[in-house]
Design a protein around this motif. Structure first.
Motif, short mmCIF file in Angstrom:
data_model
loop_
_atom_site.label_atom_id
_atom_site.label_comp_id
_atom_site.label_asym_id
_atom_site.label_seq_id
_atom_site.Cartn_x
_atom_site.Cartn_y
_atom_site.Cartn_z
N GLU A 55 -0.95 11.40 -7.77
CA GLU A 55 -1.96 10.37 -7.48
C GLU A 55 -1.72 9.13 -8.34
OE1 GLU A 55 -5.72 13.16 -6.09
OE2 GLU A 55 -5.44 12.73 -8.23
N PHE A 56 -1.31 9.35 -9.59
CA PHE A 56 -1.03 8.22 -10.47
C PHE A 56 0.16 7.41 -9.95
CE2 PHE A 56 0.38 6.15 -14.47
CZ PHE A 56 -0.82 5.50 -14.76
N GLU A 57 1.12 8.11 -9.34
CA GLU A 57 2.25 7.40 -8.71
C GLU A 57 1.75 6.48 -7.59
OE1 GLU A 57 5.49 7.30 -9.66
OE2 GLU A 57 4.71 8.40 -11.40
N GLN A 58 0.74 6.94 -6.84
CA GLN A 58 0.19 6.12 -5.76
C GLN A 58 -0.54 4.91 -6.32
OE1 GLN A 58 -1.97 9.38 -4.02
NE2 GLN A 58 -0.48 9.66 -2.37
N VAL A 59 -1.18 5.06 -7.47
CA VAL A 59 -1.82 3.91 -8.13
C VAL A 59 -0.76 2.88 -8.52
CG1 VAL A 59 -3.17 3.14 -10.12
CG2 VAL A 59 -3.74 5.30 -8.99
N LYS A 60 0.36 3.34 -9.04
CA LYS A 60 1.42 2.41 -9.44
C LYS A 60 2.00 1.68 -8.23
CE LYS A 60 3.90 5.35 -11.96
NZ LYS A 60 4.97 5.80 -12.87
N VAL A 61 2.09 2.37 -7.10
CA VAL A 61 2.56 1.71 -5.87
C VAL A 61 1.58 0.62 -5.45
CG1 VAL A 61 2.97 2.03 -3.39
CG2 VAL A 61 3.87 3.69 -5.03
N PHE A 62 0.26 0.91 -5.57
CA PHE A 62 -0.76 -0.09 -5.26
C PHE A 62 -0.62 -1.32 -6.16
CE2 PHE A 62 -5.06 -1.55 -6.65
CZ PHE A 62 -5.38 -2.29 -5.52
N LEU A 63 -0.45 -1.09 -7.47
CA LEU A 63 -0.27 -2.21 -8.40
C LEU A 63 0.96 -3.03 -8.04
CD1 LEU A 63 -2.46 -0.73 -10.04
CD2 LEU A 63 -1.06 -1.09 -12.09
N ALA A 64 2.06 -2.35 -7.72
CA ALA A 64 3.30 -3.05 -7.38
C ALA A 64 3.11 -3.88 -6.11
CB ALA A 64 4.43 -2.05 -7.19
N ASN A 65 2.39 -3.34 -5.12
CA ASN A 65 2.16 -4.07 -3.87
C ASN A 65 1.34 -5.33 -4.11
OD1 ASN A 65 3.60 -2.23 -2.36
ND2 ASN A 65 1.81 -1.07 -1.72
N VAL A 66 0.31 -5.21 -4.94
CA VAL A 66 -0.51 -6.40 -5.25
C VAL A 66 0.33 -7.43 -5.99
CG1 VAL A 66 -2.51 -7.27 -6.53
CG2 VAL A 66 -2.67 -5.09 -5.30
N ILE A 67 1.11 -6.98 -6.96
CA ILE A 67 1.96 -7.90 -7.73
C ILE A 67 2.95 -8.62 -6.82
CG2 ILE A 67 3.80 -7.98 -9.47
CD1 ILE A 67 2.25 -5.71 -10.92
N ASN A 68 3.52 -7.89 -5.86
CA ASN A 68 4.50 -8.50 -4.94
C ASN A 68 3.88 -9.58 -4.06
OD1 ASN A 68 7.02 -7.32 -5.58
ND2 ASN A 68 6.40 -5.40 -4.59
N GLY A 69 2.57 -9.56 -3.90
CA GLY A 69 1.89 -10.58 -3.10
C GLY A 69 1.44 -11.77 -3.91
N LEU A 70 1.68 -11.75 -5.22
CA LEU A 70 1.24 -12.84 -6.11
C LEU A 70 2.34 -13.86 -6.34
CD1 LEU A 70 -0.50 -10.67 -8.88
CD2 LEU A 70 -1.58 -11.77 -6.91
N ASN A 71 1.93 -15.03 -6.74
CA ASN A 71 2.87 -16.05 -7.20
C ASN A 71 2.94 -15.92 -8.72
OD1 ASN A 71 4.49 -18.24 -7.59
ND2 ASN A 71 2.98 -19.77 -6.96
N VAL A 72 3.85 -15.11 -9.20
CA VAL A 72 3.94 -14.78 -10.62
C VAL A 72 4.73 -15.86 -11.36
CG1 VAL A 72 4.82 -13.11 -12.31
CG2 VAL A 72 3.74 -12.31 -10.18
N GLY A 73 4.22 -16.27 -12.49
CA GLY A 73 4.93 -17.26 -13.30
C GLY A 73 4.06 -17.78 -14.42
N PRO A 74 4.66 -18.41 -15.42
CA PRO A 74 3.90 -18.90 -16.58
C PRO A 74 2.77 -19.85 -16.20
CG PRO A 74 6.26 -18.98 -17.00
CD PRO A 74 6.11 -18.65 -15.55
N ASN A 75 2.97 -20.66 -15.14
CA ASN A 75 1.96 -21.63 -14.74
C ASN A 75 1.16 -21.17 -13.51
OD1 ASN A 75 2.75 -23.51 -16.76
ND2 ASN A 75 4.50 -24.09 -15.47
N ALA A 76 1.39 -19.92 -13.09
CA ALA A 76 0.70 -19.40 -11.92
C ALA A 76 -0.08 -18.15 -12.33
CB ALA A 76 1.70 -19.10 -10.79
N THR A 77 0.37 -16.97 -11.92
CA THR A 77 -0.34 -15.73 -12.26
C THR A 77 0.41 -14.97 -13.36
OG1 THR A 77 -1.20 -15.52 -10.02
CG2 THR A 77 -1.25 -13.55 -11.38
#
Length: 489
Positions: A55-77
């Protein structure tokens, strides 16, 4: 029976071919309308012993999916991850990883702690450490959002109410996700207002990925007027990251900030929810039902002159939770719905219909359209035919909503004509929000015409009552004359 004049169709079916979330998001991305708002985001993840490794592996997949939909960067998220059980561990610092690839890789290496559930300590740690400038968070500013997403599946062993309030007071927006046998009261104590937007529940970790789109949308700042993702009735005006509504010439924006009215106003409505609280519904699904009721209330113009709402809950017995007209604003009405306690026990739908007609709608306003929205998740344990027929003969517009094991034959028996427009069914409680979108009050294109129709109906009812009084008086006089004639003879 007093005849009534059908005025207008209420609670419409599917609202055209409205674009899905995916289509709106894709359109926004393609047009360059969706931009990242600077956000400091911290995931606070429960890895106590009740969370199995798979189940914890499924939580990590959820976190990764949310992160992949973000604009990650020092001036963004910027993203951090706090892992907790009986102790708290800062797994990912906002200052450490500034790319999606690095973040997802770091998340994949997190191991469960597998001890107790100290959720309050985890929130305090996030407030003191994870959101600190030393760990890469930005200084407090109206231009930078601070967001925490808490994922938990149990009851905390420490206090969360006070520490969550301190976090919110510090400007952190808290989303609370509950899984399985989570304590719903705890989720509400942690989450930001409005709770409907900040509390989510899933039955198991296997379906938590369904929440991914919600959080991708939360971090997307778009021209909502251009994408069509707004609820303005007439005119939408774009503002940075949001929008405001306006009205066409001759119309006035109402207090809800979304809908418009002409000087003569809109027709009123008396609506009563008749809700199945039997044991088959289950507590977690009953919370979804209450959320569904409030989704529909949001679409009504609740006031002393316009929409009045009543609520009946039934199982083996029937209870009027509150009568028509007790609450004349949405805030008080929705709070009353949230406080409704779950009955459990049997499913006496026929008794509930009779109670609603005889004891709730007897206090409805004359000349006002009367609507009942009946919800059930199973087969009735008593006969519903006579009660449903009586309700429709008295002029009630009947809507039937079924979930799970509800019988479509019973739903159709309850629903008004045309039946296809007045009954709805879904196999899954989680899909009820889609039904709420379909159930919408039909406001007249010409509000003055609506007013005229209601006034006409009121005149008809008054005239019928006057005729009825005259008939009673005539009958009484006839009996007296007959008695006098008998005495004379």
């Amino acid at each position: 029976m007093t005849p009534t004049v059908p005025l207008f169709l209420l609670l419409l079916g599917l609202i055209g071919a409205q674009a899905t979330f995916d289509q709106r998001m894709a359109a926004a991305m393609a047009a360059g309308l969706c931009k990242a708002r600077p956000t400091d985001l911290v995931f606070i993840v429960d890895s106590s012993r009740s969370v199995r490794p798979s189940e914890f592996e499924q939580v990590k997949v959820f976190l990764a999916n949310v992160i992949n939909g973000l604009n990650v960067g020092p001036n963004a998220t910027r993203v951090g991850v706090v892992n907790y059980a009986s102790r708290v561990k800062n797994e990912v610092s906002m200052k450490t990883h500034r790319t999606k690839t690095a973040l997802v890789k770091a998340v994949s290496k997190i191991e469960p702690l597998s001890t107790g559930t100290m959720t309050g300590s985890a929130i305090q740690f996030a407030l003191n450490v994870a959101f600190s400038e030393a760990e890469g968070a930005r200084a407090k500013s109206p231009d930078v959002s601070k967001v925490a997403i808490i994922v938990t599946d149990g009851r905390p062993q420490d206090n969360v109410k006070d520490v969550a309030q301190r976090a919110r007071d510090a400007g952190i927006e808290i989303f609370a996700i509950g899984v399985g046998r989570v304590d719903m009261t705890t989720l509400r104590q942690m989450a930001s207002e409005p709770l409907d937007d900040h509390v989510d529940y899933v039955e198991s970790y296997s379906v938590i990925e369904k929440l991914t789109k919600k959080f991708q949308e939360a971090f997307c700042v778009s021209d909502l007027c251009a994408t069509g993702d707004h609820d303005c009735q007439q005119v939408c005006i774009s503002t940075p990251g949001s929008y405001k509504c306006a009205c066409k010439d001759g119309f006035t924006l109402k207090d809800d900030g979304r809908t418009c009215s002409a000087p003569c106003g809109n027709a009123a409505i008396d609506a009563v929810f008749v809700i199945d609280g039997s044991k088959s519904v289950r507590p977690e699904n009953f919370e979804l039902v209450k959320k569904w009721i409030n989704q529909i209330i949001d679409k009504l113009e609740v006031s002393e002159k316009n929409a009045h709402v009543g609520l009946v809950q039934y199982s083996s017995t029937v209870n009027t939770e509150f009568p028509l007209g007790r609450y004349n604003n949405k805030k008080d009405l929705k709070e009353a719905v949230k406080k409704m306690d779950y009955m459990e026990r049997g499913t006496m739908t026929g008794m509930a219909l009779r109670h609603t007609v005889d004891n709730v709608f007897n206090n409805a306003r004359p000349g006002v359209q009367k609507v009942a929205i009946v919800f059930t998740d199973g087969r009735s344990q008593d006969y519903i035919g006579d009660a449903a027929k009586k309700a429709k003969e008295l002029g009630l517009k009947m809507y039937a909503v079924g979930v799970g094991n509800a019988l479509e034959s019973e739903l159709k028996q309850i629903a008004s004509e045309p039946i296809g427009d007045h009954y709805f069914y879904t196999a899954d409680f989680k899909a009820m929000s889609e039904i709420a979108k379909k159930l919408q009050i039909n406001k007249c294109e010409d509000p003055c015409e609506c007013d005229s129709l209601v006034k006409f109906q009121k005149k008809v009812e008054d005239a019928l009552q006057a005729l009825n009084k005259k008939y009673i008086l005539y009958e009484s006089m006839s009996k007296r004359i007959a008695l006098l004639e008998n005495k004379i003879v």
